[in-house]
Write an enzyme that holds these catalytic residues in place. Structure first.
Site, PDB file in Angstrom:
ATOM      1  CB  THR A   1      -0.901   0.018   1.258  1.00 55.71           C
ATOM      2  OG1 THR A   1      -0.073  -0.198   2.416  1.00 55.71           O
ATOM      3  CG2 THR A   1      -1.960  -1.050   1.215  1.00 55.71           C
ATOM      4  N   PRO A   2       1.681   1.420  -1.055  1.00 57.41           N
ATOM      5  CG  PRO A   2       2.611   1.487  -3.197  1.00 57.41           C
ATOM      6  CD  PRO A   2       1.682   0.698  -2.326  1.00 57.41           C
TER       7      PRO A   2
ATOM      8  CB  CYS B   1       5.869   1.160   7.205  1.00 54.00           C
ATOM      9  SG  CYS B   1       5.423  -0.286   6.242  1.00 54.00           S
TER      10      CYS B   1
ATOM     11  CE  LYS C   1       1.480  -0.873  10.987  1.00 56.08           C
ATOM     12  NZ  LYS C   1       2.615  -1.510  11.621  1.00 56.08           N
TER      13      LYS C   1
ATOM     14  CD  GLU D   1       2.438  -8.532  12.050  1.00 55.11           C
ATOM     15  OE1 GLU D   1       1.522  -9.377  11.989  1.00 55.11           O
ATOM     16  OE2 GLU D   1       3.144  -8.379  13.074  1.00 55.11           O
TER      17      GLU D   1
ATOM     18  CG  PHE E   1      15.022   0.155   6.432  1.00 57.92           C
ATOM     19  CD1 PHE E   1      14.705  -1.073   5.865  1.00 57.92           C
ATOM     20  CD2 PHE E   1      14.389   0.509   7.616  1.00 57.92           C
ATOM     21  CE1 PHE E   1      13.781  -1.921   6.465  1.00 57.92           C
ATOM     22  CE2 PHE E   1      13.455  -0.326   8.221  1.00 57.92           C
ATOM     23  CZ  PHE E   1      13.161  -1.543   7.648  1.00 57.92           C
TER      24      PHE E   1
ATOM     25  CE  LYS F   1       3.265   1.558   3.452  1.00 55.77           C
ATOM     26  NZ  LYS F   1       2.072   1.335   4.259  1.00 55.77           N
TER      27      LYS F   1
END
Ligand SMILES: NC(=O)C1=CN([C@@H]2O[C@H](COP(=O)(O)OP(=O)(O)OC[C@H]3O[C@@H](n4cnc5c(N)ncnc54)[C@H](O)[C@@H]3O)[C@@H](O)[C@H]2O)C=CC1
Ligand SMILES: O=C(O)[C@H]1O[C@H](OP(=O)(O)OP(=O)(O)OC[C@H]2O[C@@H](n3ccc(=O)[nH]c3=O)[C@H](O)[C@@H]2O)[C@H](O)[C@@H](O)[C@@H]1O
Length: 464
Positions: free
Chosen positions: A93-94, A278, A222, A162, A340, A281
Site C-alpha cells: 500500500t505505497p 512504512c 496502526k 501487523e 534501512f 508512507k
C-alpha cells in the site's frame, strides 16, 4: 468457527513471515501464501531455504519446518481464495505517485484488485482480514465491493494490522507486545469472525495480549503506532543537531531522558534518519487523512516528523561535504551499509539512498558495501530517484563484497547501517589503507569515538 484453510494474498515482508509463523504454530491449519510475482513465489519454493526472498533471522528454519506440510507458496490466487475460509490481504500500500493525493495518500489499487478478485471467485462465506496497513475506514470500501456481487456469499471484514519490525520479524511474531483485531463488535457474525481469528493467535499468544476493538480503532491504531515511533526518532534526531552545537552528547541525553519510566529507553537512537517502507508512507497517509477532514493543526503536527527526517538525511550528507573542505568532487567515499536497518535486506526509503544521491550530485565517487543487499538493488534504488541516468549511476557507484575493499584508497568512510560487523572491523587497517586525512562519519552512533580518534581518524558522529 474453526478455521481450517487460510489464504494470504501477498508474499512480501509481512505476508511471508506472518504466515510462516501461523503455519508453524497451527500445524492443523493449511496456509497458502499467494502472489502474482512469479519470481518471488519461485524463491519461496526454492529447494534451498537459504534462498527464500526475504532475509530475516530465524525465518528460513521455520519455512523449512512447515513448507510442504501445511505451508504452501503459490501463484494460483483464484484457487487459494476459493478454498480458504479466511483470507488475509497483505499486499503493498505505497504512497500514491499520481493523481489526487499524489505523494501523500496510500495507493489502494492493489487492495481493491484483491477485493474484486475475492468477490469474483468466492462461492462460500469468507472472513477477509486486512493485514496491510490501511487508511481508517478502508474496511467500509472493501465491504461494499465484496457485497456488490449479489451472489449471496457473506463476508466479515476484520482489521488485523501487523506490528512486526524487519530484522526482528520472527521474534516479534512469536512474542508480540499485542495482537490487534478489529471487527464488527455489534453483530453475532462479527463477533464469531473475531473469535475465529483470536483462536488462531491464541495458539501461541497469551489471551491478555490479544486486543479486540471496533474496525476503525484498529485501522487508526496502526497508523498512530508508526507515527508515535517515528516521532521518537525525529525527536531525538532534532536534539542531536543541538548536541553538535552545544557539546552535549545525544547518547547521554537519550539515556538520561529514557531512564524516566514514563518515557522509556527504546527507540531513542539518534541516526542519519529513519528509513523503511512504512514510517514515511504511514505518516504521510495520516497527514493526508487529517487534511481531508480539514484538521490543519493535526496534519501540520505530524508532517513535522517527516520534515525533520528529511532534514536529518540532508544535514548528514551536507556535513560530510563541508567537513571535507567543501568539496567531494572526484573523491572516493566508502559507504558501509545500504539496508534501512541491520539484519534485513530491505532498502526501501533507506537513508543511504538519499545520502548517496546528495554526494553524487556533488560529483563524489561512491563505493558501497552491504552484507545483504545486492548490487542490482542498489542501482535500482538510485535509478528510481531519477536524479541521473542509469549509466551515470553505474559509472559513479561501485558495489563491492568486502568492507576492506570499499575503504581502500578512500577519502572518507560513512557508516550508514548499524550492521554488527562494522563494529568489529579492523579500523586500524581501514585507516592505514585510506588517504589522509582519513574522514570517518558515523551515521548510527555505532562506533566508539575515542578509539577511532586515537587511530588518527577525523571522526564525526551524529549528535557527538
Ligand atoms: N514491511 C513491513 O515491515 C511491514 C509492512 N506492513 C504493511 O503490510 C503491507 C505489505 O507490506 P510488505 O509485505 O512490506 O509489502 P511487499 O511489497 O513486500 O509485498 C506485497 C506483495 O503483494 C503482492 N501483490 C500485490 N497485489 C497483488 C494481488 N492483487 N494479488 C497477489 N499478490 C499481490 C506483490 O507482488 C508483493 O509481493 C503494507 O500495507 C505495509 O504497510 C505492516 C507492518 C510491517
Ligand atoms: O509498519 C511497519 O512497517 C513497521 O514499521 C516499523 O518497523 P521497521 O520499519 O521494520 O523497523 P524499525 O525498527 O521501526 O526502524 C525504522 C527506522 O527507524 C530507524 N530507527 C529506529 C529506532 C531508533 O531509535 N532510531 C532509528 O533511527 C531504523 O534504523 C530504521 O531506519 C515499526 O517498528 C513496526 O512496529 C511496524 O510494524
Amino acid at each position: 468457527m474453526k478455521i481450517k484453510n487460510i489464504c494470504c494474498i501477498g508474499a512480501g515482508y509481512v505476508g511471508g513471515p506472518t504466515m510462516a509463523v501461523i503455519a508453524q504454530k497451527c500445524p492443523k491449519v493449511k496456509v497458502t501464501v499467494v502472489d502474482i510475482n512469479e519470481k518471488r513465489i519461485k524463491q519461496w519454493n526454492d529447494e534451498n531455504v537459504e534462498n527464500i526472498p526475504i532475509y530475516e533471522p530465524g525465518l528460513s528454519e521455520i519455512v523449512k519446518e512447515a513448507r510442504g506440510r501445511n505451508l504452501f507458496f503459490s501463484t494460483e490466487v483464484d484457487k487459494a481464495i476459493d478454498e480458504a475460509d479466511m483470507i488475509f490481504i497483505s499486499v503493498n500500500t505505497p504512497t500514491k505517485t499520481y493523481g489526487i493525493g499524489k505523494g501523500m495518500a496510500a495507493d489502494l489499487k492493489w487492495i481493491e484488485l484483491c477485493a474484486r478478485q475475492i468477490a469474483e471467485v468466492s462461492k462460500s462465506d469468507k472472513i477477509v482480514v486486512e493485514k496491510s496497513t490501511l487508511p481508517v475506514r478502508t474496511a467500509a470500501a472493501l465491504k461494499e465491493i465484496l457485497d456488490s456481487t449479489g451472489n449471496g456469499v457473506k463476508y466479515q471484514i476484520l482489521s488485523n494490522p501487523e506490528f512486526l519490525a524487519e530484522g526482528t520479524a520472527v521474534d516479534d511474531l512469536k512474542n508480540p507486545d499485542r495482537v490487534l483485531i478489529g471487527g464488527d463488535i455489534e453483530t453475532e457474525e462479527g463477533k464469531e469472525a473475531m473469535d475465529a481469528l483470536v483462536n488462531i493467535y491464541a495458539s501461541w499468544v497469551p489471551r491478555e495480549k490479544i486486543l479486540t476493538t471496533n474496525v476503525w480503532s484498529s485501522e487508526l491504531s496502526k497508523l498512530t503506532a508508526n507515527a508515535f515511533l517515528a516521532q521518537r526518532v525525529s525527536s531525538i534526531n532534532a536534539i542531536s543537531e543541538l548536541c553538535e552545537k552545544t557539546g552535549a552528547d545525544v547518547n547521554e541525553v537519550a539515556k538520561a531522558v529514557g531512564m524516566d519510566t514514563r518515557v522509556g529507553p527504546k527507540f531513542l537512537n539518534a541516526s542519519v534518519g529513519f528509513g523503511g517502507s512504512c514510517f514515511q508512507k504511514d505518516i504521510l497517509n495520516l497527514v493526508y487523512i487529517a487534511r481531508s477532514f480539514n484538521l490543519k493543526e493535526v496534519a501540520d503536527y505530524w508532517e513535522q516528523v517527516i520534515i525533520m527526517n528529511d532534514h536529518q538525511k540532508r544535514r548528514f550528507a551536507a556535513n560530510m561535504v563541508r567537513t571535507m573542505y567543501n568539496t567531494v568532487s572526484g573523491k572516493k567515499i566508502a559507504m558501509l551499509g545500504w539496508a534501512f536497518k541491520k539484519d534485513t535486506n530491505d532498502t526501501r526509503e533507506s537513508a543511504s539512498i538519499y545520502v548517496a544521491d546528495y554526494l553524487l550530485n556533488e560529483q563524489a565517487e561512491i563505493i558501497v558495501y552491504d552484507p545483504k543487499v545486492t548490487e542490482e538493488q542498489i542501482y535500482s534504488d538510485l535509478d528510481y530517484l531519477g536524479s541521473r541516468s542509469g549509466d551515470a549511476n553505474r559509472q559513479a557507484v561501485t558495489v563491492v563484497n568486502d568492507p576492506m575493499e570499499a575503504c581502500e584508497g578512500a577519502h572518507a568512510v560513512a557508516v550508514l547501517t548499524e550492521w554488527d560487523e562494522f563494529k568489529d572491523l579492523d579500523w586500524k587497517m581501514v585507516y592505514d589503507q585510506m588517504l589522509k586525512p582519513a574522514f570517518l562519519f558515523d551515521g548510527r552512533r555505532l562506533l566508539e569515538p575515542s578509539t577511532k580518534r586515537e587511530i588518527g581518524f577525523e571522526f564525526y558522529a551524529i549528535g557527538n
